[in-house]
Design a protein around this motif. Structure first.
Motif, PDB file in Angstrom:
ATOM      1  N   LEU A 155       0.830  -1.212   0.000  1.00 48.44           N
ATOM      2  CA  LEU A 155       0.000   0.000   0.000  1.00 48.44           C
ATOM      3  C   LEU A 155       0.863   1.260   0.000  1.00 48.44           C
ATOM      4  O   LEU A 155       0.540   2.248  -0.668  1.00 48.44           O
ATOM      5  CB  LEU A 155      -0.932  -0.007   1.211  1.00 48.44           C
ATOM      6  N   ALA A 156       1.977   1.216   0.726  1.00 45.32           N
ATOM      7  CA  ALA A 156       2.904   2.350   0.730  1.00 45.32           C
ATOM      8  C   ALA A 156       3.492   2.569  -0.661  1.00 45.32           C
ATOM      9  O   ALA A 156       3.652   3.714  -1.103  1.00 45.32           O
ATOM     10  CB  ALA A 156       4.023   2.126   1.745  1.00 45.32           C
ATOM     11  N   ALA A 157       3.791   1.487  -1.359  1.00 50.50           N
ATOM     12  CA  ALA A 157       4.321   1.608  -2.720  1.00 50.50           C
ATOM     13  C   ALA A 157       3.277   2.230  -3.644  1.00 50.50           C
ATOM     14  O   ALA A 157       3.598   3.088  -4.482  1.00 50.50           O
ATOM     15  CB  ALA A 157       4.749   0.242  -3.242  1.00 50.50           C
ATOM     16  N   CYS A 158       2.026   1.826  -3.499  1.00 48.86           N
ATOM     17  CA  CYS A 158       0.952   2.418  -4.307  1.00 48.86           C
ATOM     18  C   CYS A 158       0.806   3.899  -3.999  1.00 48.86           C
ATOM     19  O   CYS A 158       0.591   4.713  -4.898  1.00 48.86           O
ATOM     20  CB  CYS A 158      -0.364   1.689  -4.054  1.00 48.86           C
ATOM     21  N   TYR A 159       0.932   4.265  -2.735  1.00 48.96           N
ATOM     22  CA  TYR A 159       0.830   5.673  -2.340  1.00 48.96           C
ATOM     23  C   TYR A 159       1.975   6.493  -2.924  1.00 48.96           C
ATOM     24  O   TYR A 159       1.769   7.639  -3.354  1.00 48.96           O
ATOM     25  CB  TYR A 159       0.812   5.777  -0.815  1.00 48.96           C
TER      26      TYR A 159
END
Length: 75
Positions: A53-57
């Motif tokens: 999710l951090a990578a998507c953000y």
């Protein structure tokens, strides 16, 4: 001095941790996060999900203007 959102900083750290882990897997066949949390455990899956999710953000960084990166500036 320019300030970055706390969420930006945290997501950056998580992406770096994930990237280093993938690098260790590729170079040394050593999965640091799996060894730390237990391969296939629930906590390991949660950590991987949070890193994903951090990578998507962080993809949103590519679409921000310079002004959006600045929240506060010291005078």
């Amino acid at each position: 001095m320019k300030w970055v959102k706390f969420t930006d900083w945290v997501s950056g750290v998580l992406v770096i941790i994930g990237g280093v882990n993938v690098g260790f897997i590729g170079l040394f066949n050593y999965n640091f996060l799996a060894n730390l949390f237990g391969d296939g455990s629930g906590s390991y899956r949660v950590v991987l999900t949070i890193i994903g999710l951090a990578a998507c953000y962080t993809v949103s960084f590519a679409f921000r203007t310079e002004d959006e990166f600045r929240i506060h500036a010291h005078v």
